[in-house]
Design an enzyme around this catalytic site. Structure first.
Site, PDB file in Angstrom:
ATOM      1  N   GLN A  86      -2.334  -2.172  12.266  1.00  0.00           N
ATOM      2  CA  GLN A  86      -1.932  -2.351  10.869  1.00  0.00           C
ATOM      3  C   GLN A  86      -0.977  -1.235  10.493  1.00  0.00           C
ATOM      4  OE1 GLN A  86      -2.909  -0.244   8.115  1.00  0.00           O
ATOM      5  NE2 GLN A  86      -2.037  -1.575   6.556  1.00  0.00           N
ATOM      6  N   HIS A  90      10.278  -0.188  30.760  1.00  0.00           N
ATOM      7  CA  HIS A  90       9.787  -1.430  31.322  1.00  0.00           C
ATOM      8  C   HIS A  90      10.980  -2.202  31.872  1.00  0.00           C
ATOM      9  CE1 HIS A  90       5.906  -1.683  28.652  1.00  0.00           C
ATOM     10  NE2 HIS A  90       5.737  -0.925  29.710  1.00  0.00           N
ATOM     11  N   ARG A 149       0.803  -1.231   0.000  1.00  0.00           N
ATOM     12  CA  ARG A 149       0.000   0.000   0.000  1.00  0.00           C
ATOM     13  C   ARG A 149       0.830   1.273   0.000  1.00  0.00           C
ATOM     14  NH1 ARG A 149      -5.297   0.851   3.013  1.00  0.00           N
ATOM     15  NH2 ARG A 149      -3.919   1.524   4.666  1.00  0.00           N
ATOM     16  N   GLU A 161       4.041  -8.755  28.960  1.00  0.00           N
ATOM     17  CA  GLU A 161       5.485  -8.927  28.753  1.00  0.00           C
ATOM     18  C   GLU A 161       6.074  -9.909  29.766  1.00  0.00           C
ATOM     19  OE1 GLU A 161       7.569  -5.203  28.569  1.00  0.00           O
ATOM     20  OE2 GLU A 161       6.543  -4.587  26.732  1.00  0.00           O
ATOM     21  N   HIS A 205      10.311   1.800  25.378  1.00  0.00           N
ATOM     22  CA  HIS A 205       9.526   1.897  24.146  1.00  0.00           C
ATOM     23  C   HIS A 205       9.359   3.364  23.794  1.00  0.00           C
ATOM     24  CE1 HIS A 205       8.069  -2.295  24.296  1.00  0.00           C
ATOM     25  NE2 HIS A 205       7.882  -2.124  25.597  1.00  0.00           N
ATOM     26  N   SER A 259       0.116  18.375  28.615  1.00  0.00           N
ATOM     27  CA  SER A 259      -0.581  19.608  28.968  1.00  0.00           C
ATOM     28  C   SER A 259       0.357  20.813  29.002  1.00  0.00           C
ATOM     29  CB  SER A 259      -1.239  19.434  30.337  1.00  0.00           C
ATOM     30  OG  SER A 259      -0.247  19.147  31.305  1.00  0.00           O
ATOM     31  N   CYS A 283       7.771  25.740  35.791  1.00  0.00           N
ATOM     32  CA  CYS A 283       8.974  26.588  35.848  1.00  0.00           C
ATOM     33  C   CYS A 283       9.365  26.856  37.312  1.00  0.00           C
ATOM     34  CB  CYS A 283       8.723  27.903  35.119  1.00  0.00           C
ATOM     35  SG  CYS A 283       9.046  27.827  33.342  1.00  0.00           S
ATOM     36  N   HIS A 302      12.324  26.297  30.375  1.00  0.00           N
ATOM     37  CA  HIS A 302      11.011  26.063  29.773  1.00  0.00           C
ATOM     38  C   HIS A 302      11.108  25.763  28.277  1.00  0.00           C
ATOM     39  CE1 HIS A 302       6.612  26.553  29.700  1.00  0.00           C
ATOM     40  NE2 HIS A 302       6.778  27.169  28.547  1.00  0.00           N
ATOM     41  N   ASN A 357       5.319  11.903  28.126  1.00  0.00           N
ATOM     42  CA  ASN A 357       4.331  12.201  27.104  1.00  0.00           C
ATOM     43  C   ASN A 357       4.758  13.508  26.515  1.00  0.00           C
ATOM     44  OD1 ASN A 357       2.134  10.619  26.629  1.00  0.00           O
ATOM     45  ND2 ASN A 357       0.824  11.624  28.128  1.00  0.00           N
ATOM     46  N   HIS A 372       9.229  17.633  30.777  1.00  0.00           N
ATOM     47  CA  HIS A 372       8.892  16.884  31.992  1.00  0.00           C
ATOM     48  C   HIS A 372       8.431  15.482  31.647  1.00  0.00           C
ATOM     49  CE1 HIS A 372       4.886  18.073  30.631  1.00  0.00           C
ATOM     50  NE2 HIS A 372       4.384  17.129  31.402  1.00  0.00           N
ATOM     51  N   GLN A 374       6.814  11.698  33.871  1.00  0.00           N
ATOM     52  CA  GLN A 374       6.043  11.299  35.044  1.00  0.00           C
ATOM     53  C   GLN A 374       6.515   9.946  35.526  1.00  0.00           C
ATOM     54  OE1 GLN A 374       1.774  11.912  35.007  1.00  0.00           O
ATOM     55  NE2 GLN A 374       1.882  12.968  33.035  1.00  0.00           N
ATOM     56  N   ASP A 403      -0.308  16.870  41.636  1.00  0.00           N
ATOM     57  CA  ASP A 403      -1.414  17.492  42.376  1.00  0.00           C
ATOM     58  C   ASP A 403      -2.764  16.897  41.988  1.00  0.00           C
ATOM     59  OD1 ASP A 403       0.238  19.466  43.807  1.00  0.00           O
ATOM     60  OD2 ASP A 403       0.575  20.323  41.809  1.00  0.00           O
ATOM     61  N   CYS A 435       3.814  29.218  33.600  1.00  0.00           N
ATOM     62  CA  CYS A 435       4.024  27.764  33.550  1.00  0.00           C
ATOM     63  C   CYS A 435       4.053  27.184  34.966  1.00  0.00           C
ATOM     64  CB  CYS A 435       5.336  27.458  32.836  1.00  0.00           C
ATOM     65  SG  CYS A 435       5.855  25.746  33.021  1.00  0.00           S
ATOM     66  N   LYS A 483      -0.737   9.110  12.501  1.00  0.00           N
ATOM     67  CA  LYS A 483      -1.442   7.845  12.279  1.00  0.00           C
ATOM     68  C   LYS A 483      -2.620   7.768  13.236  1.00  0.00           C
ATOM     69  CE  LYS A 483      -0.761   2.869  12.915  1.00  0.00           C
ATOM     70  NZ  LYS A 483      -1.139   2.360  11.580  1.00  0.00           N
ATOM     71  N   PHE A 484      -3.757   7.304  12.729  1.00  0.00           N
ATOM     72  CA  PHE A 484      -4.915   7.078  13.589  1.00  0.00           C
ATOM     73  C   PHE A 484      -5.106   5.578  13.765  1.00  0.00           C
ATOM     74  CE2 PHE A 484      -5.746  11.298  11.879  1.00  0.00           C
ATOM     75  CZ  PHE A 484      -6.141  11.988  13.016  1.00  0.00           C
ATOM     76  N   HIS A 493       6.822  22.499  28.873  1.00  0.00           N
ATOM     77  CA  HIS A 493       7.998  22.475  29.750  1.00  0.00           C
ATOM     78  C   HIS A 493       8.513  21.024  29.806  1.00  0.00           C
ATOM     79  CE1 HIS A 493      10.285  24.431  33.139  1.00  0.00           C
ATOM     80  NE2 HIS A 493      10.652  23.162  33.197  1.00  0.00           N
TER      81      HIS A 493
HETATM   82  P1  H2U Z   1       1.270  15.874  31.245  1.00  0.00           P
HETATM   83  O1  H2U Z   1       1.543  17.146  30.548  1.00  0.00           O
HETATM   84  O2  H2U Z   1       2.037  14.718  30.651  1.00  0.00           O
HETATM   85  O3  H2U Z   1      -0.203  15.622  31.385  1.00  0.00           O
HETATM   86  O4  H2U Z   1       1.856  16.008  32.734  1.00  0.00           O
HETATM   87  C1  H2U Z   1       1.624  17.104  33.545  1.00  0.00           C
HETATM   88  C2  H2U Z   1       1.078  16.636  34.872  1.00  0.00           C
HETATM   89  O5  H2U Z   1       1.204  17.711  35.797  1.00  0.00           O
HETATM   90  C3  H2U Z   1      -0.378  16.247  34.828  1.00  0.00           C
HETATM   91  O6  H2U Z   1      -0.499  14.878  35.126  1.00  0.00           O
HETATM   92  C4  H2U Z   1       0.145  17.637  36.716  1.00  0.00           C
HETATM   93  C5  H2U Z   1      -1.025  17.125  35.896  1.00  0.00           C
HETATM   94  O7  H2U Z   1      -1.902  16.382  36.715  1.00  0.00           O
HETATM   95  N1  H2U Z   1      -0.047  18.940  37.319  1.00  0.00           N
HETATM   96  C6  H2U Z   1       0.253  19.126  38.656  1.00  0.00           C
HETATM   97  O8  H2U Z   1       0.615  18.165  39.347  1.00  0.00           O
HETATM   98  N2  H2U Z   1       0.145  20.362  39.226  1.00  0.00           N
HETATM   99  C7  H2U Z   1      -0.285  21.468  38.544  1.00  0.00           C
HETATM  100  O9  H2U Z   1      -0.318  22.548  39.100  1.00  0.00           O
HETATM  101  C8  H2U Z   1      -0.729  21.341  37.142  1.00  0.00           C
HETATM  102  C9  H2U Z   1      -0.524  20.014  36.500  1.00  0.00           C
HETATM  103 ZN    ZN Z   2       8.050  26.192  32.338  1.00  0.00          ZN
END
Ligand code: H2U
Ligand code: ZN
Length: 364
Positions: free
Chosen positions: A347, A285, A32, A186, A322, A165, A59, A119, A157, A170, A172, A82, A56, A335-336, A168
């Site tokens: 696929q 992992h 394809r 796995e 990964h 979100s 920051c 930032h 992410n 970061h 998790q 939070d 931010c 890709k969707f 900056h």
């Molecule tokens: P993501 O951008 O990958 O979602 O990670 C940002 C995380 O930061 C998100 O899980 C957390 C959100 O819950 N957060 C805080 O802990 N405190 C804040 O003041 C805003 C966002």
């Molecule tokens: Zn920042």
């Protein structure tokens, strides 16, 4: 590097590839890739961020939700999310009224790791010594949370398209008292391979990829990056150590330095591919942690995973990361996973070998 004849079949016939890590299949349709593309190709808006953003929440010195103020950190900074998805003191689940309506207790914690006070940077743009500090935080968080929880998931992410979100830099870390679906698959697959072959699955796989070369993207003294044979996402990669390593904290100083180096080179290739700050979800992992109190669901939906695993024996595991980037053909065309993929199985058109060749072409 020995070069093997590459089977023509894999480049021009529809076929399914087996993922030995999960036991699942991906449908590959290389015929394809010749079809015309009539979709949109847009140029992404230029990314110009300030080194410090007063609005931010990551920051240094800024206030987060709930009014807590970040310290004036110089390198990395880790705090409890939070809006944590897991809570250490979550109440126990009540007895199910029906096996079809079952809830399981889960306890855990979620933290946010700021990679840099800057930032405007990404991991790819940070210096090797600053990337090394992030590697050390990943390892330290895993070791610390592994004392309490059997699964510690370190991930990043990146990019709005991945639902991040905040630009900056970061990541998790989520830790919980049960094995989530992906590592549970796995665990079963690696355990079975170990029993049948007496060697870790991913160590054998790394050796094979080093010999064949066709899916290699980056190699250094301690690590390799490949587009796995069974990749689902167009430019998905797997980062593997070259020796048997169970978990992030087991990495030596030299291996951590080499990891910082290969991370920077991989992420730079990604950024160069579509001339954009490449979005992705990545994560580590490694072997689960030994913990008597680890919850095991009363009946697991995974057929092979019904008994409580022996949590003292994890030699079948091999540490790996990964990288799942969503982009397909430009900075904006992703890709969707829809249609047949939601209802049947994943696929792809572009083969893993073609994707690896594209990534190898990118200048460092
Ligand atoms: P993501 O951008 O990958 O979602 O990670 C940002 C995380 O930061 C998100 O899980 C957390 C959100 O819950 N957060 C805080 O802990 N405190 C804040 O003041 C805003 C966002
Ligand atoms: Zn920042």
């Amino acid at each position: 590097m020995i070069s093997y004849p590459f089977p023509r079949y894999l480049t021009d016939q529809p076929h399914r590839r087996y993922n030995p890590l999960t036991g699942e299949y991906v449908l590959v349709s290389p015929q394809r890739t010749k079809r015309p593309w009539q979709g949109q190709v847009e140029n992404p808006p230029p990314d110009s961020r300030p080194a410090y953003d007063p609005a931010c929440y990551l920051c240094p010195g800024n206030k987060r939700a709930g009014g807590v103020r970040n310290p004036n950190y110089d390198h990395t900074f880790t705090f409890t999310n939070d809006f944590a998805a897991l809570l250490p003191d979550a109440a126990a689940a009540p007895t199910a009224v029906s096996p079809l309506l079952r809830a399981e207790t889960v306890r855990g914690t979620c933290r946010v790791i700021c990679f840099s006070p800057r930032h405007d940077l990404t991991l790819a743009q940070m210096s090797l010594s600053d990337i090394r500090r992030v590697v050390d935080v990943w390892a330290a968080q895993t070791a610390e949370l592994g004392q309490t929880y059997c699964w510690v998931q370190v991930f990043e992410n990146k990019g709005a398209v991945m639902g991040s979100s905040n630009p900056h830099p970061h990541g998790q870390v989520w830790a919980l008292d049960t094995l989530p679906n992906e590592p549970a698959k796995e665990d079963v697959q690696q355990q079975q391979y170990w029993q049948e072959n007496g060697r870790p699955l991913l160590l054998d796989y790394a050796q094979l990829e080093l010999e064949r070369g066709e899916r290699l993207v980056e190699v250094n003294e301690h690590w390799l990056v490949v587009v796995p044979y069974w990749a689902i996402w167009p430019f998905e990669t797997l980062l593997l150590p070259r020796r048997h390593v169970l978990r992030l904290p087991d990495l030596t100083g030299a291996e951590r330095d080499a990891l910082s180096d290969i991370l920077k080179r991989l992420l730079t290739r990604y950024d160069n591919l579509f001339e954009t700050s490449f979005p992705y979800s990545m994560g580590w992992h490694g072997a689960p942690w030994t913990l008597e109190t680890c919850q095991v669901p009363s009946t697991n939906n995974l057929a092979n995973h019904q008994s409580k695993p022996d949590r003292s024996e994890y030699t079948h595991w091999q540490l790996h990361a990964h990288f799942y980037p969503p982009l397909l053909r430009s900075a904006t065309v992703k890709k969707f996973m829809v249609g047949f993929e939601m209802l049947g199985e994943a696929q792809r058109d572009l083969t893993a070998e073609q994707a690896a060749a594209r990534l190898r072409l990118q200048v460092r």
